[in-house]
Scaffold this motif. Structure first.
Motif, PDB file in Angstrom:
ATOM      1  N   ASN A   2       1.550  -0.462  -3.741  1.00  0.00           N
ATOM      2  CA  ASN A   2       0.183   0.005  -3.554  1.00  0.00           C
ATOM      3  C   ASN A   2      -0.789  -0.975  -4.203  1.00  0.00           C
ATOM      4  O   ASN A   2      -0.624  -1.318  -5.382  1.00  0.00           O
ATOM      5  N   ARG A  29      -0.875  -8.554   3.317  1.00  0.00           N
ATOM      6  CA  ARG A  29      -0.061  -8.090   4.442  1.00  0.00           C
ATOM      7  C   ARG A  29       0.993  -9.132   4.836  1.00  0.00           C
ATOM      8  O   ARG A  29       2.132  -8.792   5.176  1.00  0.00           O
ATOM      9  N   ILE A  32       3.568  -9.028   1.881  1.00  0.00           N
ATOM     10  CA  ILE A  32       4.187  -7.724   1.658  1.00  0.00           C
ATOM     11  C   ILE A  32       3.788  -6.830   2.835  1.00  0.00           C
ATOM     12  O   ILE A  32       2.819  -6.072   2.766  1.00  0.00           O
ATOM     13  N   PRO A  33       4.490  -6.924   3.960  1.00  0.00           N
ATOM     14  CA  PRO A  33       4.056  -6.250   5.192  1.00  0.00           C
ATOM     15  C   PRO A  33       3.874  -4.747   5.060  1.00  0.00           C
ATOM     16  O   PRO A  33       3.024  -4.165   5.743  1.00  0.00           O
ATOM     17  N   ASP A  34       4.656  -4.103   4.201  1.00  0.00           N
ATOM     18  CA  ASP A  34       4.544  -2.646   4.104  1.00  0.00           C
ATOM     19  C   ASP A  34       3.638  -2.197   2.958  1.00  0.00           C
ATOM     20  O   ASP A  34       3.659  -1.025   2.564  1.00  0.00           O
ATOM     21  N   ALA A  35       2.826  -3.100   2.430  1.00  0.00           N
ATOM     22  CA  ALA A  35       1.910  -2.744   1.335  1.00  0.00           C
ATOM     23  C   ALA A  35       0.905  -1.694   1.796  1.00  0.00           C
ATOM     24  O   ALA A  35       0.454  -1.702   2.946  1.00  0.00           O
ATOM     25  N   ARG A  36       0.585  -0.795   0.893  1.00  0.00           N
ATOM     26  CA  ARG A  36      -0.471   0.185   1.136  1.00  0.00           C
ATOM     27  C   ARG A  36      -1.706  -0.277   0.378  1.00  0.00           C
ATOM     28  O   ARG A  36      -1.671  -0.413  -0.856  1.00  0.00           O
ATOM     29  N   ASP A  53      -6.232  -1.178   8.869  1.00  0.00           N
ATOM     30  CA  ASP A  53      -4.963  -0.868   8.208  1.00  0.00           C
ATOM     31  C   ASP A  53      -5.136  -0.640   6.711  1.00  0.00           C
ATOM     32  O   ASP A  53      -4.201  -0.815   5.932  1.00  0.00           O
ATOM     33  N   GLN A 410       5.875  -9.039  -7.440  1.00  0.00           N
ATOM     34  CA  GLN A 410       7.014  -8.415  -6.759  1.00  0.00           C
ATOM     35  C   GLN A 410       8.283  -8.516  -7.578  1.00  0.00           C
ATOM     36  O   GLN A 410       9.081  -7.572  -7.624  1.00  0.00           O
TER      37      GLN A 410
END
Length: 421
Positions: A2, A29, A32-36, A53, A410
């Motif tokens: 997040n 993005r 970290i493609p699945d970052a919120r 997004d 990360q």
């Protein structure tokens, strides 16, 4: 993971701020493609249209959370001033004050505070996209962004501020707030090499964490560069209260008319602020065009496309120059305040052959603008390749800084605590 992203254009009405935010979000993005991603923005800002997004973290809720300018009443403002915005950035302190107020005066505002507190607590990293707000001209932004950074750091979260132009910063209260929020950043990338590194040193940022990268928005301009140079003269008149150019429209307009007569080029207004009285409306008026003329660009990509049609750009807005230089188009900055002098001096240091600036308070400014623009217009084809090489290097350095920070957070111990919340 997040991410919570602070940014310098909460209303999303400044195309330069929007471009830097767009780059920041896209880089997260990419890595970290699945970052919120939550972005601090005003209630009325068209965030869903600009960055579909992302989630909105309301600007007022951030102020509410930090108790530095809004706690549902004037209590927070008074307290924030009393402690110079420092103590209230520490987790727990603002919360106790807010809960005290709730016990004295319950209201719907408290649910907004709790929502904001949850969003901050769930963030794994707090970052700020590019901007020029760490300066005496924007005290509220210094307080809010540095308060957010300090709160996140006190919770053990990694923090970074990307693509920053710092200063002038002389107000002791703002210097104190900047020290509190910025000296423990894991990364501070700077968009120019002259004034900003000195300000970073004065507020205690470690040398190895303050990197000169250039402006992040250069990435969008460089990616959109055309195969051949345009022929128009780009123009922008910046009328914000901190630009100092309230009374210079007629003189600047006459200088541009002289350029047009000598080059035979067409004029193109390149808007940066979407407020007509700040920017494009007065730009048209200075050229004798009715102010009712529609805004020629509503997104960063549209403004960049206008810059691509130019052979030289004469501008009071810093990002009109960035959009031009990023595509190999020379630019001349119009300056009448220390704030804008710092912006354009720094940009000229990065592009020494293709960027110049004129101090409008000096005698002969009109002639200087015209002569410089005509000279750059004639030399533009020969300068283009060198400007594009500089832009490529800026994009590379800027990306490297972003991705290094993202790799570090990360892989470090204790990272990603809120990812599953």
């Amino acid at each position: 993971m997040n991410f919570l992203v602070e940014q310098s254009g909460h209303a999303l009405t400044n195309l330069g701020d929007w471009a830097m935010l767009q780059v920041c979000v896209s880089r997260i993005r990419r890595h970290i493609p699945d970052a919120r991603i939550s972005v601090v923005a005003n209630e009325s800002a068209p965030l869903e249209a600009c960055l579909p997004d992302t989630r909105r973290f309301r600007t007022n809720d951030m102020g509410l959370l930090l108790a530095s300018g809004y706690v549902g009443s004037r209590l927070g403002l008074r307290l924030g001033r009393a402690v110079e915005g420092g103590l209230l950035g520490v987790p727990g302190v603002a919360g106790r004050l807010v809960r005290l107020k709730r016990s004295l005066r319950p209201g719907a505002w408290y649910s907004a505070y709790e929502e904001a507190e949850r969003a901050m607590d769930q963030a794994d990293a707090v970052v700020a996209s590019g901007g020029g707000f760490v300066t005496d001209a924007f005290p509220a932004m210094v307080s809010q962004v540095c308060g957010a950074m300090r709160r996140a750091q006190a919770q053990g979260k990694p923090t970074a501020m990307f693509g920053q132009g710092l200063g002038p910063l002389t107000d002791p209260r703002l210097v104190s707030q900047a020290k509190g929020g910025m000296r423990n950043l894991e990364l501070l990338s700077l968009r120019e090499p002259l004034a900003s590194p000195d300000v970073a040193r004065r507020i205690g940022v470690r040398r190895e964490r303050a990197l000169v990268t250039g402006d992040d928005a250069t990435e969008l301009a460089f990616a959109a560069r055309p195969g051949a140079m345009g022929s128009a003269v780009g123009f922008n008149l910046r009328r914000a209260d901190y630009s100092g150019m309230e009374d210079d429209g007629a003189m600047i307009g006459e200088a541009v008319q002289r350029i047009l007569r000598r080059t035979g080029a067409e004029p193109l207004v390149i808007p940066i602020s979407l407020e007509p009285s700040d920017d494009w409306g007065d730009s048209w008026a200075a050229l004798g065009v009715p102010v009712s003329t529609p805004c020629p660009a509503r997104t960063p990509s549209e403004a960049i496309a206008l810059a691509s049609r130019c052979r030289v750009v004469v501008t009071g807005s810093y990002h009109a120059a960035v959009f031009a230089l990023g595509q190999g188009v020379p630019a001349i900055g119009l300056v009448k305040s220390a704030y804008y002098a710092g912006k354009f001096e720094g940009l000229a240091a990065l592009y020494p052959e293709g960027c110049r600036w004129t101090d409008l308070s000096q005698p002969g400014a009109e002639t200087s603008i015209a002569e410089s623009a005509v000279d750059l217009y004639r030399r533009a084809p020969d300068l283009r390749e060198g400007l594009l090489e500089i832009s490529f290097d800026i994009v590379r350095r800027s990306q490297d800084a972003h991705f290094r920070f993202l790799r570090n957070i990360q892989g470090g111990p204790g990272r990603g605590r809120g990812a599953g919340r």
